[in-house]
Design an enzyme around this catalytic site. Sequence first.
Site: not given
Lengths: 308, 425
Positions: B311, B65-66, B307, B280
């Site tokens: 960005h 969620l940053r 996941d 990744n």
Amino acid sequence: MEFRRKDLLGIADLEPEEISLILDTASSFKEISTRPIKKVPTLRGKTVMTMFYEPSTRTRMSFEIAAKRLSADTLNLTVAASSAVKGETLADTAHNLEAMAPDVLIIRHPSSGAPHYLAQRLKCGVVNAGDGIHEHPTQALLDLLTVREAKGTLSGLKVAIIGDIAHSRVARSNIYAFTKMGSQVTLAGPGTMLPPYLETLGATVTTSLVEAVTGADVIMMLRLQLERQGQMYLSTLREYSTFFGLAPKHLKLAKEDVIILHPGPLNRGVEISPEVADGPHSLILEQVTNGVAVRMAVLYFLIGGEKG
Amino acid sequence: MSLLIKGGLVVDPSQGLEERRDLLVERGKIVALEPPGRISDNGRRVISAQGLVVAPGLVDMHVHLREPGEEYKETICTGTRAAVQGGFSAVAAMPNTKPVNDTAAVTRLILDQAKEARNARVYPVGAVSVGSKGEVLGEYGDLKAAGAVALTDDGQPVTSALLMRRALEYARTFDLPVISHCEDLDLRADGVMHEGRVSLQLGLKGIPAAAEEVMVFRDLALARLTGGRLHIAHVSTGGSVALIRLAKAQGLAVTAETAPHYFSLTDAAVLGYNTHAKVNPPLRTDADVAAIKEGLRDGTLDAIACDHAPHSSLEKEVEFTAAAFGLIGLETSLGLTLKLVHAGELSLMQAIAALSPNPARILGVEGGSLTPGGPADITLIDLNREWTVDVNTFASKSRNCPFNGWTLKGRAVMTIVGGKVVWEG
């Protein structure tokens, strides 16, 4: 056959006919470089920019000379003096340069795909002068021209490419180039430098230099990047040179008229012995001469007369 | 106010139920689940679920969620909005924020923000090690008391086998699962995509499948040694599936998840240097995709978690090697999973199990069930609605989605959290 592309990004994209056309044109341009006044007005008023994000002497100068012999104006952006060190993104730098209206941008960049990234975003032509470990198309074209001049043909030749295949954009472009033109390519190097799936590119793969050079018409030695030693790709330079360095004794295994190529710069005594580099089979300097001719041809097709 | 959800096909793997049922919700709880028509409409808000699937609210156990720290990519508010718009009533928030969620204070901040956002529930996941630096164990007891439901150093894999051992042992003390991002960083080196034919062709450095598999093997051995609760995150290779399958057959209580991109895309998606396909672990091969699907079918892989890794253009609109790893998935996860159902590769019951009760059980949280007495977290799904993925309609702040333009069949049409309709579309 015509060559109608905005960009030259890789040999993988080219048709054999397009390659032949570039080589034929390059051949005809070679004569210009032998004149007392080495200049024709073909690209007068055109602007060629080079953006080199990696060190280079030969390639950058070769492009610049090629552009100048065709009377184009040239500008060179070198990274140390550029905005990249001030944190500007590649796209911003390129857009800013484009705002100054170049006709073609020649880029070398450590990131594979960087020229493709620019080509998608810019209206001007983009030439890949080496991207990461991906491709170096003008190197392959000059290698083809050198071999064609020496052998009279590109089809049916046995071409051995030896060294660090994994990290070599020269190798990748040449695998595509020689197989497209009908040669058989054998790749050799230590197991650490032969990535999996190489055979899917149409080449034969071996860990034996001796096997690769036996019966070869062309032997191309790749430059060993010396920092690979610290990255666990090889044990010692001494051992590398013993097993993967080209020495006079190997030439006896090849065809009698075998020619030796190397993209430079040389690590004398590592991948190639001085006797071989300077010997009668070596066309290493001829490659440099042909580099100018091939790049003249590429610039001519991308920004030359009829399309302007 | 009470809510009556009428006429839908209830699919609730927790009860093995796939039948028409009406569902009554009162005071945030499910109070009745009855055959059609038995519950009266009287004075109730009636939601017609005719032609729809009524599922327990979906739970995504692996979401970034940053917030705090990278709010320009996503906030708890926008990320949970994306969740409910994708049918998820709850998400587990990974701790690789700035600062890292390695203390009760950060855990509380996340919960406070989630409460204010009033979208999906948020279950914070704490860090395995302080700062996710792989050196010192975090305060697991404090983290749990503050609301953390699991531990992970996701994104910064635990390099030391000894630390991983201690983490599994210490987490056992507080009955917390340890979620492992299995990746040998030495072996990955400077790889940026799966090592295979495509990486060779593009001249991009590869991340071999073995970089994941050696760590899966290590962590399975450590789970065996410690009796800790190991959960393997984002499984991407056939080799990992085989290792987990074998461990489960031998009786090890390990669980595992995969993400929709690992059964929807291969490394060919990177062609053209598409940074939205840079993730990744990396997108693998056709054979891996087949093995992941088989793992979901036979239960080797318990959960589907997307996941979600937002960005901005700063990280993605750059040359490939410079681009950040990660893609967003909350708004496409269900649609991509239902693609497997429509293709007959997964039953609807299996799909819902992987998206709701299984992750809820692994995290030890409420939900994942429509049993009366439980929280009214419910997702209504139109299995047959065709829609085109358009990143511009996303609630997420970010746009790094490799599925933009895909046509999918089936999507959430209503998400209910604690008895409240938080999204309807």
